[in-house]
Design a protein around this motif. Sequence first.
Motif, PDB file in Angstrom:
ATOM      1  N   ARG A  55       0.840  -1.200   0.000  1.00  0.00           N
ATOM      2  CA  ARG A  55       0.000   0.000   0.000  1.00  0.00           C
ATOM      3  C   ARG A  55       0.874   1.249   0.000  1.00  0.00           C
ATOM      4  NH1 ARG A  55      -5.234  -1.007   1.741  1.00  0.00           N
ATOM      5  NH2 ARG A  55      -5.595  -3.093   2.552  1.00  0.00           N
ATOM      6  N   MET A  56       0.300   2.353  -0.397  1.00  0.00           N
ATOM      7  CA  MET A  56       1.037   3.611  -0.380  1.00  0.00           C
ATOM      8  C   MET A  56       1.475   3.969   1.033  1.00  0.00           C
ATOM      9  SD  MET A  56      -0.890   5.964  -3.195  1.00  0.00           S
ATOM     10  CE  MET A  56      -1.885   5.133  -4.405  1.00  0.00           C
ATOM     11  N   GLY A  57       0.658   3.647   2.021  1.00  0.00           N
ATOM     12  CA  GLY A  57       1.017   3.898   3.418  1.00  0.00           C
ATOM     13  C   GLY A  57       2.238   3.106   3.851  1.00  0.00           C
ATOM     14  N   ALA A  58       2.402   1.908   3.305  1.00  0.00           N
ATOM     15  CA  ALA A  58       3.585   1.108   3.618  1.00  0.00           C
ATOM     16  C   ALA A  58       4.824   1.761   3.023  1.00  0.00           C
ATOM     17  CB  ALA A  58       3.427  -0.314   3.101  1.00  0.00           C
ATOM     18  N   ALA A  59       4.703   2.301   1.810  1.00  0.00           N
ATOM     19  CA  ALA A  59       5.834   3.009   1.199  1.00  0.00           C
ATOM     20  C   ALA A  59       6.215   4.219   2.056  1.00  0.00           C
ATOM     21  CB  ALA A  59       5.490   3.444  -0.219  1.00  0.00           C
ATOM     22  N   HIS A  60       5.220   4.891   2.601  1.00  0.00           N
ATOM     23  CA  HIS A  60       5.449   6.035   3.481  1.00  0.00           C
ATOM     24  C   HIS A  60       6.260   5.622   4.711  1.00  0.00           C
ATOM     25  CE1 HIS A  60       4.099   8.426   7.028  1.00  0.00           C
ATOM     26  NE2 HIS A  60       4.440   9.423   6.243  1.00  0.00           N
ATOM     27  N   SER A  61       6.047   4.426   5.191  1.00  0.00           N
ATOM     28  CA  SER A  61       6.694   3.978   6.429  1.00  0.00           C
ATOM     29  C   SER A  61       8.105   3.433   6.232  1.00  0.00           C
ATOM     30  CB  SER A  61       5.839   2.913   7.116  1.00  0.00           C
ATOM     31  OG  SER A  61       5.915   1.692   6.418  1.00  0.00           O
ATOM     32  N   MET A  62       8.521   3.225   4.993  1.00  0.00           N
ATOM     33  CA  MET A  62       9.822   2.594   4.738  1.00  0.00           C
ATOM     34  C   MET A  62      10.993   3.517   5.045  1.00  0.00           C
ATOM     35  SD  MET A  62       9.064   0.683   1.163  1.00  0.00           S
ATOM     36  CE  MET A  62       7.786  -0.541   1.045  1.00  0.00           C
ATOM     37  N   ASP A  63      12.045   2.901   5.580  1.00  0.00           N
ATOM     38  CA  ASP A  63      13.303   3.583   5.843  1.00  0.00           C
ATOM     39  C   ASP A  63      14.378   2.996   4.935  1.00  0.00           C
ATOM     40  OD1 ASP A  63      12.075   5.006   7.876  1.00  0.00           O
ATOM     41  OD2 ASP A  63      12.978   3.830   9.493  1.00  0.00           O
ATOM     42  N   VAL A  64      15.470   3.733   4.776  1.00  0.00           N
ATOM     43  CA  VAL A  64      16.598   3.232   3.993  1.00  0.00           C
ATOM     44  C   VAL A  64      17.077   1.898   4.573  1.00  0.00           C
ATOM     45  CG1 VAL A  64      18.988   3.680   3.308  1.00  0.00           C
ATOM     46  CG2 VAL A  64      17.307   5.524   3.204  1.00  0.00           C
ATOM     47  N   SER A  65      17.081   1.785   5.891  1.00  0.00           N
ATOM     48  CA  SER A  65      17.559   0.566   6.547  1.00  0.00           C
ATOM     49  C   SER A  65      16.647  -0.644   6.321  1.00  0.00           C
ATOM     50  CB  SER A  65      17.739   0.799   8.050  1.00  0.00           C
ATOM     51  OG  SER A  65      16.492   1.091   8.651  1.00  0.00           O
ATOM     52  N   ASP A  66      15.468  -0.436   5.741  1.00  0.00           N
ATOM     53  CA  ASP A  66      14.563  -1.544   5.436  1.00  0.00           C
ATOM     54  C   ASP A  66      14.908  -2.226   4.116  1.00  0.00           C
ATOM     55  OD1 ASP A  66      13.069  -1.087   7.747  1.00  0.00           O
ATOM     56  OD2 ASP A  66      11.775   0.367   6.719  1.00  0.00           O
ATOM     57  N   PHE A  67      15.839  -1.637   3.374  1.00  0.00           N
ATOM     58  CA  PHE A  67      16.291  -2.207   2.099  1.00  0.00           C
ATOM     59  C   PHE A  67      17.543  -3.030   2.358  1.00  0.00           C
ATOM     60  CE2 PHE A  67      18.860  -1.241  -1.908  1.00  0.00           C
ATOM     61  CZ  PHE A  67      18.334  -2.311  -2.623  1.00  0.00           C
ATOM     62  N   TYR A  68      17.460  -4.298   2.032  1.00  0.00           N
ATOM     63  CA  TYR A  68      18.582  -5.218   2.214  1.00  0.00           C
ATOM     64  C   TYR A  68      19.108  -5.603   0.836  1.00  0.00           C
ATOM     65  CZ  TYR A  68      16.816  -5.425   6.946  1.00  0.00           C
ATOM     66  OH  TYR A  68      16.398  -5.082   8.202  1.00  0.00           O
ATOM     67  N   ARG A  69      20.106  -4.850   0.379  1.00  0.00           N
ATOM     68  CA  ARG A  69      20.635  -5.033  -0.979  1.00  0.00           C
ATOM     69  C   ARG A  69      21.165  -6.447  -1.201  1.00  0.00           C
ATOM     70  NH1 ARG A  69      21.093  -5.920  -5.620  1.00  0.00           N
ATOM     71  NH2 ARG A  69      22.220  -4.668  -7.132  1.00  0.00           N
ATOM     72  N   GLU A  70      21.964  -6.938  -0.280  1.00  0.00           N
ATOM     73  CA  GLU A  70      22.583  -8.250  -0.446  1.00  0.00           C
ATOM     74  C   GLU A  70      21.539  -9.366  -0.514  1.00  0.00           C
ATOM     75  OE1 GLU A  70      23.398  -6.204   2.303  1.00  0.00           O
ATOM     76  OE2 GLU A  70      24.889  -5.197   1.060  1.00  0.00           O
ATOM     77  N   SER A  71      20.476  -9.224   0.246  1.00  0.00           N
ATOM     78  CA  SER A  71      19.416 -10.240   0.287  1.00  0.00           C
ATOM     79  C   SER A  71      18.333  -9.984  -0.753  1.00  0.00           C
ATOM     80  CB  SER A  71      18.752 -10.256   1.660  1.00  0.00           C
ATOM     81  OG  SER A  71      19.697 -10.422   2.671  1.00  0.00           O
ATOM     82  N   GLN A  72      18.438  -8.865  -1.460  1.00  0.00           N
ATOM     83  CA  GLN A  72      17.427  -8.453  -2.432  1.00  0.00           C
ATOM     84  C   GLN A  72      16.044  -8.471  -1.800  1.00  0.00           C
ATOM     85  OE1 GLN A  72      19.666 -10.452  -6.193  1.00  0.00           O
ATOM     86  NE2 GLN A  72      17.556  -9.838  -6.540  1.00  0.00           N
ATOM     87  N   ALA A  73      15.923  -7.708  -0.703  1.00  0.00           N
ATOM     88  CA  ALA A  73      14.663  -7.695   0.034  1.00  0.00           C
ATOM     89  C   ALA A  73      14.359  -6.304   0.581  1.00  0.00           C
ATOM     90  CB  ALA A  73      14.735  -8.697   1.183  1.00  0.00           C
ATOM     91  N   LEU A  74      13.099  -6.076   0.834  1.00  0.00           N
ATOM     92  CA  LEU A  74      12.614  -4.844   1.433  1.00  0.00           C
ATOM     93  C   LEU A  74      11.664  -5.253   2.558  1.00  0.00           C
ATOM     94  CD1 LEU A  74      12.722  -1.751   1.063  1.00  0.00           C
ATOM     95  CD2 LEU A  74      10.795  -1.958  -0.490  1.00  0.00           C
ATOM     96  N   LYS A  75      11.922  -4.743   3.740  1.00  0.00           N
ATOM     97  CA  LYS A  75      11.121  -5.109   4.897  1.00  0.00           C
ATOM     98  C   LYS A  75      10.058  -4.041   5.131  1.00  0.00           C
ATOM     99  CE  LYS A  75      11.813  -7.132   9.412  1.00  0.00           C
ATOM    100  NZ  LYS A  75      12.815  -7.480  10.427  1.00  0.00           N
ATOM    101  N   ILE A  76       8.829  -4.466   5.300  1.00  0.00           N
ATOM    102  CA  ILE A  76       7.720  -3.561   5.599  1.00  0.00           C
ATOM    103  C   ILE A  76       7.420  -3.725   7.082  1.00  0.00           C
ATOM    104  CG2 ILE A  76       5.319  -2.988   5.117  1.00  0.00           C
ATOM    105  CD1 ILE A  76       5.771  -4.079   2.279  1.00  0.00           C
ATOM    106  N   ARG A  77       7.526  -2.616   7.824  1.00  0.00           N
ATOM    107  CA  ARG A  77       7.408  -2.694   9.281  1.00  0.00           C
ATOM    108  C   ARG A  77       6.424  -1.668   9.829  1.00  0.00           C
ATOM    109  NH1 ARG A  77      13.679  -2.745  10.805  1.00  0.00           N
ATOM    110  NH2 ARG A  77      12.822  -1.802  12.652  1.00  0.00           N
ATOM    111  N   HIS A  78       5.738  -2.078  10.867  1.00  0.00           N
ATOM    112  CA  HIS A  78       4.776  -1.243  11.597  1.00  0.00           C
ATOM    113  C   HIS A  78       5.520  -0.575  12.754  1.00  0.00           C
ATOM    114  CE1 HIS A  78       0.988  -0.048  13.386  1.00  0.00           C
ATOM    115  NE2 HIS A  78       1.229  -0.744  14.486  1.00  0.00           N
TER     116      HIS A  78
END
Length: 178
Positions: A55-78
């Motif tokens: 959701r757009m709200g989840a994109a709003h909540s993302m931080d740079v530290s939620d991007f894991y380049r080596e693991s090719q992942a993005l963590k969505i956190r509350h």
Amino acid sequence: MEIFLLQESVEDEEAVSNSMPGAERAKHILRYLSKCEHASKRHTLFAVLWHTGCRMGAAHSMDVSDFYRESQALKIRHRPDTGTHLKNKQAGERICALSEEVCEVLEDYINVPRDEVTDHHGREPLFTTQYGRMHRSKIREMVYAVSRLCAYGKECLHGRDSDSCEAGTYTQASSGHI
């Protein structure tokens, strides 16, 4: 006035709309952004939204530290205690696998056009303006702007000139390369 053609479904239990552009339309948008606006805020935001299904709200909540380049992942956190929350709270938390292409776009965005800011909670938002974390309404405006047919080289459904179109003026002014 129709700005965004959607495939829409409404969940009876939640009574909310889950609107997304059709796959072909999203592919056109991403091709255009990749070619003409590589790693811009609009490109990165749309790529993340489309490829994660968040959701757009989840994109709003993302931080740079939620991007894991080596693991090719993005963590969505509350994180309600530090200013961002997910609609479904902890139940909305997840880790999204990313393609190499999306990782490259995110990495290029973080390294070049992203405004290096920290919010008032000491967090580094992923999607930013020069003033801090990008507001939810700005995220929505950017998605609407980039999804207009004339924004990526298609003809307006209403035969309007994109330079004088009321919808084009609204979205260009509110969500260009901020």
